[in-house]
Design a protein around this motif. Sequence first.
Motif, PDB file in Angstrom:
ATOM      1  N   TRP A 146       0.828  -1.206   0.000  1.00 15.15           N
ATOM      2  CA  TRP A 146       0.000   0.000   0.000  1.00 15.15           C
ATOM      3  C   TRP A 146       0.863   1.257   0.000  1.00 15.15           C
ATOM      4  N   LEU A 147       1.906   1.244   0.797  1.00 17.94           N
ATOM      5  CA  LEU A 147       2.802   2.405   0.836  1.00 17.94           C
ATOM      6  C   LEU A 147       3.523   2.596  -0.492  1.00 17.94           C
ATOM      7  N   LEU A 148       3.941   1.494  -1.093  1.00 23.44           N
ATOM      8  CA  LEU A 148       4.604   1.584  -2.396  1.00 23.44           C
ATOM      9  C   LEU A 148       3.639   2.080  -3.465  1.00 23.44           C
ATOM     10  N   LEU A 149       2.390   1.619  -3.393  1.00 26.12           N
ATOM     11  CA  LEU A 149       1.408   2.053  -4.385  1.00 26.12           C
ATOM     12  C   LEU A 149       1.187   3.562  -4.300  1.00 26.12           C
ATOM     13  N   ARG A 150       1.090   4.072  -3.070  1.00 30.28           N
ATOM     14  CA  ARG A 150       0.934   5.526  -2.921  1.00 30.28           C
ATOM     15  C   ARG A 150       2.146   6.260  -3.484  1.00 30.28           C
ATOM     16  N   TRP A 151       3.333   5.752  -3.225  1.00 31.14           N
ATOM     17  CA  TRP A 151       4.554   6.385  -3.739  1.00 31.14           C
ATOM     18  C   TRP A 151       4.570   6.369  -5.264  1.00 31.14           C
ATOM     19  N   PHE A 152       4.234   5.231  -5.850  1.00 35.69           N
ATOM     20  CA  PHE A 152       4.257   5.123  -7.304  1.00 35.69           C
ATOM     21  C   PHE A 152       3.252   6.073  -7.942  1.00 35.69           C
ATOM     22  N   PRO A 176      13.488  -9.902   3.437  1.00 35.26           N
ATOM     23  CA  PRO A 176      13.303 -11.031   2.503  1.00 35.26           C
ATOM     24  C   PRO A 176      11.876 -11.528   2.408  1.00 35.26           C
ATOM     25  N   SER A 177      11.069 -11.254   3.432  1.00 36.17           N
ATOM     26  CA  SER A 177       9.704 -11.783   3.425  1.00 36.17           C
ATOM     27  C   SER A 177       8.749 -10.958   2.570  1.00 36.17           C
ATOM     28  N   VAL A 178       9.177  -9.774   2.127  1.00 34.65           N
ATOM     29  CA  VAL A 178       8.286  -8.907   1.360  1.00 34.65           C
ATOM     30  C   VAL A 178       8.000  -9.520  -0.004  1.00 34.65           C
ATOM     31  N   ARG A 179       6.743  -9.575  -0.363  1.00 32.99           N
ATOM     32  CA  ARG A 179       6.324 -10.044  -1.679  1.00 32.99           C
ATOM     33  C   ARG A 179       5.516  -8.929  -2.333  1.00 32.99           C
ATOM     34  N   LEU A 180       6.078  -8.331  -3.357  1.00 37.71           N
ATOM     35  CA  LEU A 180       5.403  -7.214  -4.014  1.00 37.71           C
ATOM     36  C   LEU A 180       4.257  -7.717  -4.873  1.00 37.71           C
ATOM     37  N   TRP A 181       3.220  -6.898  -4.955  1.00 36.77           N
ATOM     38  CA  TRP A 181       2.108  -7.240  -5.821  1.00 36.77           C
ATOM     39  C   TRP A 181       2.562  -7.298  -7.278  1.00 36.77           C
ATOM     40  N   PRO A 182       2.067  -8.251  -8.040  1.00 38.25           N
ATOM     41  CA  PRO A 182       2.338  -8.218  -9.488  1.00 38.25           C
ATOM     42  C   PRO A 182       1.652  -7.014 -10.108  1.00 38.25           C
ATOM     43  N   LYS A 183       2.106  -6.608 -11.270  1.00 39.87           N
ATOM     44  CA  LYS A 183       1.584  -5.381 -11.879  1.00 39.87           C
ATOM     45  C   LYS A 183       0.086  -5.472 -12.160  1.00 39.87           C
ATOM     46  N   GLU A 184      -0.399  -6.686 -12.483  1.00 44.33           N
ATOM     47  CA  GLU A 184      -1.825  -6.834 -12.752  1.00 44.33           C
ATOM     48  C   GLU A 184      -2.653  -6.521 -11.496  1.00 44.33           C
ATOM     49  N   LYS A 185      -2.190  -7.019 -10.352  1.00 50.23           N
ATOM     50  CA  LYS A 185      -2.912  -6.755  -9.113  1.00 50.23           C
ATOM     51  C   LYS A 185      -2.805  -5.281  -8.727  1.00 50.23           C
ATOM     52  N   ALA A 186      -1.608  -4.704  -8.888  1.00 51.66           N
ATOM     53  CA  ALA A 186      -1.427  -3.285  -8.562  1.00 51.66           C
ATOM     54  C   ALA A 186      -2.317  -2.411  -9.437  1.00 51.66           C
ATOM     55  N   GLN A 187      -2.416  -2.775 -10.706  1.00 52.52           N
ATOM     56  CA  GLN A 187      -3.257  -1.992 -11.612  1.00 52.52           C
ATOM     57  C   GLN A 187      -4.738  -2.149 -11.252  1.00 52.52           C
ATOM     58  N   GLU A 188      -5.140  -3.360 -10.898  1.00 56.63           N
ATOM     59  CA  GLU A 188      -6.532  -3.588 -10.517  1.00 56.63           C
ATOM     60  C   GLU A 188      -6.888  -2.794  -9.263  1.00 56.63           C
ATOM     61  N   ILE A 189      -5.994  -2.807  -8.282  1.00 52.21           N
ATOM     62  CA  ILE A 189      -6.244  -2.059  -7.047  1.00 52.21           C
ATOM     63  C   ILE A 189      -6.247  -0.560  -7.325  1.00 52.21           C
ATOM     64  N   THR A 190      -5.349  -0.097  -8.190  1.00 54.71           N
ATOM     65  CA  THR A 190      -5.312   1.326  -8.545  1.00 54.71           C
ATOM     66  C   THR A 190      -6.636   1.761  -9.158  1.00 54.71           C
ATOM     67  N   LEU A 191      -7.181   0.935 -10.016  1.00 50.30           N
ATOM     68  CA  LEU A 191      -8.470   1.262 -10.627  1.00 50.30           C
ATOM     69  C   LEU A 191      -9.589   1.285  -9.590  1.00 50.30           C
ATOM     70  N   GLN A 192      -9.522   0.388  -8.597  1.00 50.90           N
ATOM     71  CA  GLN A 192     -10.513   0.380  -7.535  1.00 50.90           C
ATOM     72  C   GLN A 192     -10.398   1.652  -6.683  1.00 50.90           C
ATOM     73  N   VAL A 193      -9.160   2.059  -6.408  1.00 48.27           N
ATOM     74  CA  VAL A 193      -8.938   3.299  -5.659  1.00 48.27           C
ATOM     75  C   VAL A 193      -9.466   4.486  -6.459  1.00 48.27           C
ATOM     76  N   PHE A 194      -9.198   4.496  -7.762  1.00 53.38           N
ATOM     77  CA  PHE A 194      -9.683   5.568  -8.635  1.00 53.38           C
ATOM     78  C   PHE A 194     -11.215   5.664  -8.580  1.00 53.38           C
TER      79      PHE A 194
END
Length: 684
Positions: A146-152, A176-194
């Motif tokens: 979520w923090l990365l998405l806001r930054w991007f 090492p435990s961090v797993r970033l969202w794939p771009k498809e998921k990030a884009q889907e969430i961005t559209l939901q936020v929009f």
Amino acid sequence: MADMTLLPVAGGVEGGGLQDGVGSKKKKTMKSLYLTFFEAASDGKTRTCKLCGKSYCLTTATGNLGKHLNNRHPGYAQLADLQGNDPTQSTISSMFARNKKPHAPIRARTQVQQPQSQAQVQVQAQAKAGAQPRAKPAVDVDYVNWLLLRWFISSSFPPCALEDSTFVDSCKYLNPSVRLWPKEKAQEITLQVFKSMKDDVKASLQHVRSRFSIALEFWTSYEQIVYMSVKCHWIDENWVSQKVLLDVCRIQYQCTGSEILRVLLTVLQEFNIGSKILACTHNNSQHAIHACHELSLELESRKLPFCYIPCAARTLGTIIEDGLKNVKTVLSKIREFILEINSNQEMMEDFKHWTEVYQEGSWKLPFDHSANWNGNYNMLDVVKKTPNAMDNTVKKFDDIFGPRDWVLSAEEKSVVNSLHSYLEPFYKTTMNLCTCKLPTLGLVFFFMDHVFELINVCHDSSHQKLFENIARDMSKTARDFTSQAYNIYTFAAAILDPRIKGELIPETLNSTSNLEDARDHFVRDYSTIFQGTGNGYSTQDSTEDGGAFSFAEEIIRKRRRVSMSTAADELTQYLAEPPAPISTDALEWWRGHSSRYPRLSLMARDFLAIQGTSLDPEELFTSKGESIHKQQYCLPLSSMQATMCIKSWMQSGYQFSFQSTIIDFERLVESATAPDAVDGPECS
């Protein structure tokens, strides 16, 4: 899409779930491992973390000590293993040891044959089936995303940047435990936020009681797609200027006026503000003018007031370009010299030395060499004010590197000096527009009128013909602007600026007929808003039928005439008073005088929101616009609308929300910086 936790929760090692004797034994081993990292204080009441010094009561459960280690010191078990179980003695060499294998889990044996280190016991215990799970990482992976998405979004990065291998490796290095969202998921969430934030914007606009003014801007991306932004401006009841980006829309190929109008009407209908639009400021393109003209006819057919005007900043930019077009070659020479100075420390020091020797001013280096108006004027400024320093620096480095094409002829210097003097008032005007807190239409017209007066003035008789040619082109641009921008609505907006009124308004706009039209518009649309004085009868027309109300209607008509007369007196009294000082905040002035002019202040709230420019002047004249233009150019179609809108909405104060739930970024950050908030009793 799976539900995601939006609020911070406590993290740490989870206990329980072990039923057999082996499980109990392992749990005891984990307990002793935690205590290895704590030492009892001399008072016998507290134990202190050896890694950070944090103190806990002696009775604190070991589970909470484990939470502290997991949250504050991830990887503590490996640290103990590498340093001989002394967690306070880490070395830099251990972090960068050659051929060091990652610490991997080891399959547990059924029986322990030899004494093992406590770290090895922990690893084996985690690997056994049914054993206690591995400690939770220091941060929740969804929180990181979520923090990365806001930054991007704030930086206008496309979602695919989340999959950049270097970026992913950097995140893994931090945790090492961090797993970033794939771009498809990030884009889907961005559209939901929009979608969620767009609903918030729509709802907020329905509560605005004043009229809106909109501004249109256009650009083309690297995919050769044309976009149009629609920004809405108004002044709220507290006399604060507000603005919000409504949408970023794709304009189909050919970008005709009809297509622009179709998209614009869709946006206005979607936000349900079509009947409240008072004015539109466009980017001066012919297609935008055509679209605004058709919109004007549409609104006039519904008896709704509306006007459209060109962008004063773009007009001024065109006028300045006319002034610079004959010295483009000279500007290129100067820019090459300045680029070399900015990149060569020795040249920079040499130039500063010569400016001190010849007393040619104190200069801030590196120079602004951008291709916008500020950068171009800076080129002229260097030649005008540092001729000796420039000549000596060029001479020295010509001897070192060989002749360069930096030397200006005497004629070129003369032209630059004359042009600098001619354009200096233009530069001051643009700087005033860029730094003005609220460039109202009246103030913009005031500055533009000053520029128009300067256009035909030539400062150097030896270059009279040069400036005559420049002034001819400038004059045509100025005439086009005045013919499009000066009308009854812009006249009203200008006189309602308490600093401008009738005294500082452009002469070609200030006419008796415009004043009468403005008065009629004021009396017709604003005099009946308030209730009549005295007994409180409404000044609105009665909608009831029948003779029983004829007497009431007569009283109402009488009171309306009194009200209209009083309203007209407000305008007369306002214009009879001298203008406020030019440094006055126009909205602050109206906030203090709205009770004195109750009807006129409502009109002022509507008309002072009309924009003199379709974009922020800083974006056009300074380097601020370069980063914005790069973002607009580089974003792909899949993320242009959502990214640009969400970014603008956050800047306008709207909260970042997902599926109607607000994402509290402050709490997310606090959950990382203060993870022990859920720990057991803490000693002070």
